[in-house]
Design an enzyme around this catalytic site. Structure first.
Site, PDB file in Angstrom:
ATOM      1  CG  ASN A 199      39.697  34.277  63.743  1.00 16.98           C
ATOM      2  OD1 ASN A 199      38.650  33.819  64.196  1.00 16.98           O
ATOM      3  ND2 ASN A 199      40.856  33.656  63.923  1.00 16.98           N
TER       4      ASN A 199
ATOM      5  CE1 TYR B 221      44.762  35.846  71.321  1.00 17.79           C
ATOM      6  CE2 TYR B 221      42.941  34.759  70.188  1.00 17.79           C
ATOM      7  CZ  TYR B 221      44.235  35.251  70.186  1.00 17.79           C
ATOM      8  OH  TYR B 221      44.990  35.146  69.058  1.00 17.79           O
TER       9      TYR B 221
HETATM   10  C1  15L Z   1      43.793  32.339  67.037  1.00 19.20           C
HETATM   11  O1  15L Z   1      43.776  33.549  67.232  1.00 19.20           O
HETATM   12  C2  15L Z   1      44.705  31.449  67.774  1.00 19.20           C
HETATM   13  O2  15L Z   1      45.907  32.078  68.125  1.00 19.20           O
HETATM   14  C3  15L Z   1      44.993  30.161  67.047  1.00 19.20           C
HETATM   15  O3  15L Z   1      45.543  29.247  67.956  1.00 19.20           O
HETATM   16  C4  15L Z   1      43.771  29.553  66.337  1.00 19.20           C
HETATM   17  O4  15L Z   1      42.966  28.940  67.269  1.00 19.20           O
HETATM   18  C5  15L Z   1      43.042  30.603  65.540  1.00 19.20           C
HETATM   19  O5  15L Z   1      42.851  31.814  66.236  1.00 19.20           O
HETATM   20  C6  15L Z   1      41.695  30.141  65.024  1.00 19.20           C
HETATM   21  O6  15L Z   1      40.729  30.901  65.104  1.00 19.20           O
HETATM   22  O7  15L Z   1      41.603  29.038  64.489  1.00 19.20           O
END
Ligand code: 15L
Length: 273
Positions: free
Chosen positions: A120, A144
Site C-alpha cells: 500500500n 520502500y
Molecule cells: C508494509 O508494506 C509493511 O511491510 C508492513 O510492515 C506494514 O507496516 C504495512 O505496510 C502497513 O502499511 O501497515
C-alpha cells in the site's frame, strides 16, 4: 488457516520467496495444500524441509542463485525483499536488483505466473480522505514504496514483452490484528491474505493486475473494482477490533502527517534509518 479442501488447481512446484519473513512464515504451511512441492527460500537458513517441501537458500541480488532457485518452478509467490522503509542500499539490492533477477530468472526458466507482494506504500501519499483505485498514479511515501512501484512497472514490462503474468498485491497491514486506528482501514487478516494470494495464483487470465490486499473493513481507502476478475472476496474485517483500538488510541492529531496520509508513519520515516 483456512479449512480449504485441495485446491482445484494444484501446482507441481510452487516457489515461496521470503519464507523466513513475517508473512512468509504465515504462508509457508498454508500454501502447501495448493502444490505437490513447495519450494521455500530465504537469504538465511530456514531450517529443515517439512514433508513436501524443498528448502533453498538464495539472495535476491545474486542472479546465479536466483536462476537456480527458479529452475523447475510452476509459479512464484514473491514475498522476499525489504518490507519496511530503510536506507537505499538494502532497498536497491533486495527490491530493485532482486526484482530484476527474479523476473529474468522467470523468463529464462519459463515461469509464467508470479504473485508479487507489493505494498500500500506505493500510494502512501494519498490522503486518508481519498479513495484510491488501482489505475490512479502511484504516490510512494518513501524509498520502500518507490521500490514497490518499480516492481509493479517491472511486472508490467515482463507481461507486455514476455507474457509473464503477475498479480501485484498492494498488501495493507497484515498482522494478527490491527494495531492502531490507521490499521482499522488497512487491516488484512492472515486468512484473507491467503485468499487473495490463492485467487491471484488461480485466476485463469490476469495479464498484469494490481489489487489491494485488504479485508472487508468498515472504513476503507482502496477500491478494487478494476480487479474483480481476480475473484478475491475478503471474509474478515477489522470491525471486531474497532472498539478496543479506539479505546487504546482515543485521540487523533489531525495535523500529524501520519494521520493525514494513507501511509501513516511511513510518510515520516527517515530513509537514512
Ligand atoms: C508494509 O508494506 C509493511 O511491510 C508492513 O510492515 C506494514 O507496516 C504495512 O505496510 C502497513 O502499511 O501497515
Amino acid at each position: 488457516m483456512l479449512n480449504t479442501p485441495a485446491s482445484p488447481l494444484k501446482f507441481p512446484r510452487l516457489l515461496l520467496t521470503g519464507a523466513g519473513g513475517n508473512l512468509g512464515q504465515e504462508l509457508r504451511p498454508r500454501l502447501k495444500v495448493y502444490c505437490d512441492v513447495l519450494r521455500v527460500s530465504h537469504r538465511r537458513d530456514l531450517g529443515s524441509a517439512a514433508e513436501g517441501e524443498e528448502v533453498q537458500i538464495a539472495a535476491l541480488e545474486d542472479a546465479d542463485q536466483m536462476l537456480t532457485l527458479l529452475d523447475g518452478v510452476s509459479a512464484v509467490v514473491h514475498m522476499g525483499g525489504v518490507s519496511t522503509e530503510q536506507p537505499w542500499a538494502p532497498i536497491l539490492a533486495g527490491n530493485i536488483v532482486g526484482m530484476v533477477n527474479l523476473y529474468e530468472a522467470a523468463r529464462l526458466k519459463g515461469v509464467k505466473r508470479i504473485v508479487f507482494a507489493s505494498s500500500n506504500h506505493v500510494t502512501g501519499f494519498y490522503r486518508q480522505d481519498e479513495v484510491v483505485n488501482t489505475r490512479m498514479p502511484p504516490k510512494p511515501d518513501g524509498f520502500y514504496g518507490l521500490s514497490k512501484a518499480f516492481g509493479e512497472d517491472l511486472a508490467q514490462l515482463y507481461w507486455d514483452r514476455w507474457g509473464i503474468e503477475t498479480v501485484s498485491i498492494r498488501i495493507g497491514s497484515s498482522f494478527s490484528e490491527p494495531r492502531d486506528r490507521r490499521m482499522l482501514a488497512t487491516y488484512l487478516s492472515y486468512d484473507d491474505l491467503e485468499r487473495v494470494i490463492v485467487a491471484a495464483l488461480t485466476a485463469p487470465i490476469v495479464g498484469h493486475t494490481i489489487i489491494y490486499g485488504v479485508s472487508d473493513n468498515q472504513t476503507i481507502w482502496w477500491d478494487n473494482s478494476n480487479a474483480k476478475h481476480i475473484g478475491y472476496r475478503p471474509k474478515d474485517s477489522s470491525d471486531q477490533f474497532r472498539s478496543a483500538v479506539e479505546a487504546k488510541q482515543p485521540v487523533i492529531d489531525t495535523k500529524d502527517p501520519a494521520a493525514i496520509y494513507q501511509g501513516g508513519a511511513f510518510v515520516k520515516a527517515s530513509p537514512q534509518g
